[in-house]
Design a protein around this motif. Structure first.
Motif, PDB file in Angstrom:
ATOM      1  N   ASN A 162     -49.861 -22.560  -4.867  1.00 47.87           N
ATOM      2  CA  ASN A 162     -49.027 -23.110  -5.925  1.00 47.87           C
ATOM      3  C   ASN A 162     -48.866 -24.614  -5.761  1.00 47.87           C
ATOM      4  O   ASN A 162     -48.155 -25.088  -4.880  1.00 47.87           O
ATOM      5  N   ALA A 163     -49.555 -25.379  -6.610  1.00 48.56           N
ATOM      6  CA  ALA A 163     -49.399 -26.840  -6.646  1.00 48.56           C
ATOM      7  C   ALA A 163     -48.961 -27.274  -8.035  1.00 48.56           C
ATOM      8  O   ALA A 163     -49.284 -28.366  -8.495  1.00 48.56           O
ATOM      9  N   SER A 164     -48.212 -26.398  -8.700  1.00 48.06           N
ATOM     10  CA  SER A 164     -47.898 -26.607 -10.112  1.00 48.06           C
ATOM     11  C   SER A 164     -46.909 -27.737 -10.355  1.00 48.06           C
ATOM     12  O   SER A 164     -46.898 -28.322 -11.444  1.00 48.06           O
ATOM     13  N   LEU A 165     -46.063 -28.041  -9.371  1.00 46.55           N
ATOM     14  CA  LEU A 165     -44.987 -29.008  -9.596  1.00 46.55           C
ATOM     15  C   LEU A 165     -45.266 -30.389  -9.030  1.00 46.55           C
ATOM     16  O   LEU A 165     -44.426 -31.281  -9.123  1.00 46.55           O
ATOM     17  N   LEU A 166     -46.435 -30.565  -8.421  1.00 50.02           N
ATOM     18  CA  LEU A 166     -46.752 -31.843  -7.783  1.00 50.02           C
ATOM     19  C   LEU A 166     -47.304 -32.816  -8.820  1.00 50.02           C
ATOM     20  O   LEU A 166     -48.239 -32.503  -9.547  1.00 50.02           O
ATOM     21  N   ARG A 167     -46.729 -34.024  -8.830  1.00 52.81           N
ATOM     22  CA  ARG A 167     -47.125 -34.996  -9.859  1.00 52.81           C
ATOM     23  C   ARG A 167     -47.776 -36.248  -9.277  1.00 52.81           C
ATOM     24  O   ARG A 167     -48.678 -36.813  -9.886  1.00 52.81           O
ATOM     25  N   PHE A 168     -47.332 -36.700  -8.112  1.00 51.88           N
ATOM     26  CA  PHE A 168     -47.908 -37.905  -7.508  1.00 51.88           C
ATOM     27  C   PHE A 168     -47.460 -37.974  -6.059  1.00 51.88           C
ATOM     28  O   PHE A 168     -46.650 -37.166  -5.583  1.00 51.88           O
ATOM     29  N   GLY A 169     -48.005 -38.986  -5.329  1.00 52.71           N
ATOM     30  CA  GLY A 169     -47.574 -39.237  -3.966  1.00 52.71           C
ATOM     31  C   GLY A 169     -48.277 -38.397  -2.920  1.00 52.71           C
ATOM     32  O   GLY A 169     -49.280 -37.718  -3.184  1.00 52.71           O
ATOM     33  N   GLY A 170     -47.724 -38.439  -1.716  1.00 54.94           N
ATOM     34  CA  GLY A 170     -48.346 -37.780  -0.578  1.00 54.94           C
ATOM     35  C   GLY A 170     -48.448 -36.282  -0.723  1.00 54.94           C
ATOM     36  O   GLY A 170     -49.375 -35.662  -0.172  1.00 54.94           O
ATOM     37  N   ALA A 171     -47.515 -35.660  -1.450  1.00 58.65           N
ATOM     38  CA  ALA A 171     -47.563 -34.210  -1.631  1.00 58.65           C
ATOM     39  C   ALA A 171     -48.842 -33.782  -2.347  1.00 58.65           C
ATOM     40  O   ALA A 171     -49.394 -32.707  -2.064  1.00 58.65           O
ATOM     41  N   VAL A 172     -49.325 -34.621  -3.254  1.00 58.32           N
ATOM     42  CA  VAL A 172     -50.586 -34.324  -3.950  1.00 58.32           C
ATOM     43  C   VAL A 172     -51.737 -34.333  -2.957  1.00 58.32           C
ATOM     44  O   VAL A 172     -52.607 -33.447  -2.978  1.00 58.32           O
ATOM     45  N   GLN A 173     -51.757 -35.306  -2.051  1.00 57.75           N
ATOM     46  CA  GLN A 173     -52.846 -35.392  -1.080  1.00 57.75           C
ATOM     47  C   GLN A 173     -52.828 -34.210  -0.117  1.00 57.75           C
ATOM     48  O   GLN A 173     -53.884 -33.690   0.263  1.00 57.75           O
ATOM     49  N   VAL A 174     -51.620 -33.772   0.304  1.00 59.46           N
ATOM     50  CA  VAL A 174     -51.513 -32.622   1.200  1.00 59.46           C
ATOM     51  C   VAL A 174     -52.108 -31.378   0.536  1.00 59.46           C
ATOM     52  O   VAL A 174     -52.898 -30.642   1.135  1.00 59.46           O
ATOM     53  N   ALA A 175     -51.727 -31.136  -0.720  1.00 54.32           N
ATOM     54  CA  ALA A 175     -52.231 -29.962  -1.437  1.00 54.32           C
ATOM     55  C   ALA A 175     -53.737 -30.060  -1.666  1.00 54.32           C
ATOM     56  O   ALA A 175     -54.473 -29.088  -1.481  1.00 54.32           O
ATOM     57  N   LEU A 176     -54.179 -31.240  -2.054  1.00 51.72           N
ATOM     58  CA  LEU A 176     -55.604 -31.431  -2.337  1.00 51.72           C
ATOM     59  C   LEU A 176     -56.441 -31.184  -1.091  1.00 51.72           C
ATOM     60  O   LEU A 176     -57.486 -30.507  -1.150  1.00 51.72           O
ATOM     61  N   SER A 177     -55.999 -31.698   0.054  1.00 51.13           N
ATOM     62  CA  SER A 177     -56.730 -31.496   1.299  1.00 51.13           C
ATOM     63  C   SER A 177     -56.807 -30.011   1.651  1.00 51.13           C
ATOM     64  O   SER A 177     -57.874 -29.499   2.016  1.00 51.13           O
ATOM     65  N   PHE A 178     -55.677 -29.301   1.546  1.00 51.06           N
ATOM     66  CA  PHE A 178     -55.661 -27.880   1.882  1.00 51.06           C
ATOM     67  C   PHE A 178     -56.603 -27.086   0.971  1.00 51.06           C
ATOM     68  O   PHE A 178     -57.383 -26.248   1.441  1.00 51.06           O
ATOM     69  N   ILE A 179     -56.541 -27.357  -0.319  1.00 52.20           N
ATOM     70  CA  ILE A 179     -57.391 -26.620  -1.265  1.00 52.20           C
ATOM     71  C   ILE A 179     -58.868 -26.854  -0.954  1.00 52.20           C
ATOM     72  O   ILE A 179     -59.675 -25.912  -0.953  1.00 52.20           O
ATOM     73  N   HIS A 180     -59.232 -28.098  -0.668  1.00 49.69           N
ATOM     74  CA  HIS A 180     -60.634 -28.392  -0.337  1.00 49.69           C
ATOM     75  C   HIS A 180     -61.063 -27.668   0.939  1.00 49.69           C
ATOM     76  O   HIS A 180     -62.165 -27.107   1.005  1.00 49.69           O
ATOM     77  N   GLU A 181     -60.209 -27.661   1.951  1.00 46.69           N
ATOM     78  CA  GLU A 181     -60.580 -27.033   3.221  1.00 46.69           C
ATOM     79  C   GLU A 181     -60.727 -25.522   3.088  1.00 46.69           C
ATOM     80  O   GLU A 181     -61.484 -24.902   3.852  1.00 46.69           O
ATOM     81  N   CYS A 182     -60.026 -24.932   2.153  1.00 54.05           N
ATOM     82  CA  CYS A 182     -60.114 -23.479   1.974  1.00 54.05           C
ATOM     83  C   CYS A 182     -61.518 -23.022   1.568  1.00 54.05           C
ATOM     84  O   CYS A 182     -61.851 -21.844   1.719  1.00 54.05           O
ATOM     85  N   ARG A 183     -62.343 -23.949   1.105  1.00 50.51           N
ATOM     86  CA  ARG A 183     -63.727 -23.580   0.750  1.00 50.51           C
ATOM     87  C   ARG A 183     -64.494 -23.044   1.954  1.00 50.51           C
ATOM     88  O   ARG A 183     -65.439 -22.276   1.796  1.00 50.51           O
ATOM     89  N   SER A 184     -64.068 -23.435   3.154  1.00 54.79           N
ATOM     90  CA  SER A 184     -64.771 -22.998   4.369  1.00 54.79           C
ATOM     91  C   SER A 184     -64.465 -21.549   4.725  1.00 54.79           C
ATOM     92  O   SER A 184     -65.118 -20.983   5.604  1.00 54.79           O
ATOM     93  N   TYR A 185     -63.485 -20.951   4.077  1.00 53.58           N
ATOM     94  CA  TYR A 185     -63.079 -19.588   4.395  1.00 53.58           C
ATOM     95  C   TYR A 185     -63.370 -18.697   3.187  1.00 53.58           C
ATOM     96  O   TYR A 185     -62.482 -18.327   2.420  1.00 53.58           O
ATOM     97  N   SER A 186     -64.650 -18.371   3.069  1.00 52.92           N
ATOM     98  CA  SER A 186     -65.136 -17.676   1.876  1.00 52.92           C
ATOM     99  C   SER A 186     -64.731 -16.214   1.831  1.00 52.92           C
ATOM    100  O   SER A 186     -64.958 -15.550   0.812  1.00 52.92           O
ATOM    101  N   GLU A 187     -64.142 -15.697   2.914  1.00 52.60           N
ATOM    102  CA  GLU A 187     -63.720 -14.302   2.916  1.00 52.60           C
ATOM    103  C   GLU A 187     -62.486 -14.072   2.044  1.00 52.60           C
ATOM    104  O   GLU A 187     -62.136 -12.925   1.735  1.00 52.60           O
ATOM    105  N   ASN A 188     -61.814 -15.167   1.653  1.00 54.41           N
ATOM    106  CA  ASN A 188     -60.592 -15.046   0.864  1.00 54.41           C
ATOM    107  C   ASN A 188     -60.855 -15.279  -0.619  1.00 54.41           C
ATOM    108  O   ASN A 188     -61.859 -15.882  -1.004  1.00 54.41           O
ATOM    109  N   GLU A 189     -59.919 -14.829  -1.430  1.00 55.24           N
ATOM    110  CA  GLU A 189     -59.951 -15.063  -2.871  1.00 55.24           C
ATOM    111  C   GLU A 189     -58.766 -15.978  -3.190  1.00 55.24           C
ATOM    112  O   GLU A 189     -57.625 -15.668  -2.859  1.00 55.24           O
ATOM    113  N   TYR A 190     -59.044 -17.115  -3.822  1.00 62.09           N
ATOM    114  CA  TYR A 190     -58.025 -18.133  -4.040  1.00 62.09           C
ATOM    115  C   TYR A 190     -57.708 -18.277  -5.529  1.00 62.09           C
ATOM    116  O   TYR A 190     -58.603 -18.494  -6.348  1.00 62.09           O
ATOM    117  N   HIS A 191     -56.437 -18.178  -5.842  1.00 60.98           N
ATOM    118  CA  HIS A 191     -55.949 -18.418  -7.192  1.00 60.98           C
ATOM    119  C   HIS A 191     -55.035 -19.638  -7.114  1.00 60.98           C
ATOM    120  O   HIS A 191     -53.962 -19.584  -6.505  1.00 60.98           O
TER     121      HIS A 191
END
Length: 380
Positions: free
Chosen positions: A6-35
């Protein structure tokens, strides 16, 4: 594992970068299904074409949160959860304004609620303190209601947040720079070439009052007159933002480059010589490890949260003291050996932070544990 991010409420700042980094890294764990639920902040900078089929994205734009919108968020997110049926939910920066049926892991990033010693709070007008206390009451109430577990970015924040909220399950997962700092791509220059004797300080942040950016023009005035034109401050604000929040008068030593997409930030660091962060309250600022990774020295406020992150990899000045900051700036400008020593210390300090990949792995492990505990409770 089926995960709702859930990154629905993030608009700007460091919180956006934290979420973006996590979402990108999740690509390495293909056993999961991400919504992944994207608000305008993350959605504007995330390239969906780079994600495999086990990622599905949903767009939401709730805007600035107000009391009447809490019911909208609860309704829409609950409907989405019923459709997806995730095993666990991750909100990278809370509160989420939504009580999920699935176990909910929430990031805590509200420094003003846990650092009452911050000079920002001590100098705040009474009316502003009353508004802040009202927000604190609401946010804490929502976090207690909605979060089954917390993640914090330093151990000190974890201890303080747990004491504030009384949530037993709490974990420390340190922040860091994003993965785009590992292999920085080249982006077009945002600054004109500088003279050889000009030293550029980067302050990479959106405007928040506690960042104390209005100290910067005061620091310029405090610099020795003969050295003033040797220093430039690069801010990621627009002209309108600077004039609205800081001053109508923009000093010649200030360069405004506007908002920079996170993957392009490494190039901006390369155009600068040091990082300057006058912030008065943080849970964690990614600017610190970013500067360390890019090999530039740091000057920041002499406060506990900054020292706990940077240790001997920064020069410190007294909060809100422009003269103290100016002294440290000139020390750095005039001492090449000092700059090299700080950069060496920063390189070593980076080793104490979770890498983006380690951070994602830890969060996913916590989610898996929460999902398993939930299943066990239902079975019992």
């Amino acid at each position: 594992m089926k995960l709702l991010v859930n990154a629905s409420l993030l608009r700007f700042g460091g919180a956006v970068q934290v979420a973006l980094s996590f979402i990108h890294e999740c690509r390495s764990y293909s056993e999961n299904e991400y919504h992944v639920v994207l608000g305008p902040g993350v959605g504007a900078v995330l390239d969906r074409s780079k994600f495999p089929p086990n990622f599905k994205f949903y767009d939401r734009n709730f805007g600035v949160m107000k009391l009447r919108k809490i019911f909208q968020v609860q309704k829409e997110m609950s409907a989405l959860e019923s459709e997806i049926r995730p095993e666990c939910v991750v909100t990278t920066s809370g509160p989420s304004y939504w009580r999920s049926k699935s176990p909910h892991l929430t990031g805590f990033n509200l420094p003003l609620y846990i650092y009452p010693e911050s000079p920002y709070l001590k100098d705040m007008p009474l009316s502003s303190k009353l508004r802040l206390n009202a927000r604190k009451w609401l946010h804490c109430r929502l976090l207690r209601r909605d979060a089954d577990a917390l993640i914090a970015q330093t151990e000190d924040v974890r201890v303080r947040a747990k004491a504030l909220l009384g949530i037993d399950k709490s974990y420390t997962v340190t922040n860091n720079h994003g993965a785009w700092y590992e292999e920085p791509s080249e982006s077009p220059a945002r600054l004109p070439p500088s003279d050889a004797d000009v030293f550029r300080f980067l302050t990479l942040t959106a405007f928040y009052p506690h960042k104390n950016l209005d100290l910067i023009p005061k620091v310029i005035e405090a610099l020795p007159h003969s050295d003033r034109n040797r220093v430039e401050f690069v801010l990621t604000l627009t002209k309108n933002q600077y004039q609205k929040h800081i001053s109508r008068n923009i000093p010649d030593q200030v360069r405004l480059v506007g908002s920079v997409p996170p993957p392009e930030c490494p190039s901006l660091y390369k155009e600068c010589d040091a990082m300057f962060l006058p912030t008065l309250a943080e849970c964690f600022s990614a600017s610190y490890p970013e500067a360390m990774r890019m090999g530039i020295p740091i000057i920041t406020t002499n406060l506990g949260f900054a020292q706990s992150i940077c240790e001997n990899a920064a020069l410190y000045f007294e909060p809100c003291d422009a003269q103290s900051a100016a002294v440290q700036i000139m020390r750095l400008v005039n001492d090449k050996n000092l700059r090299a020593a700080l950069c060496d210390s920063g390189e070593r300090r980076l080793m104490s932070f979770d890498t983006p990949a380690q951070r994602a792995r830890k969060i996913l492990d916590i989610c898996r544990d929460l999902a398993a505990q939930s299943t066990d409770q239902v079975a019992a």
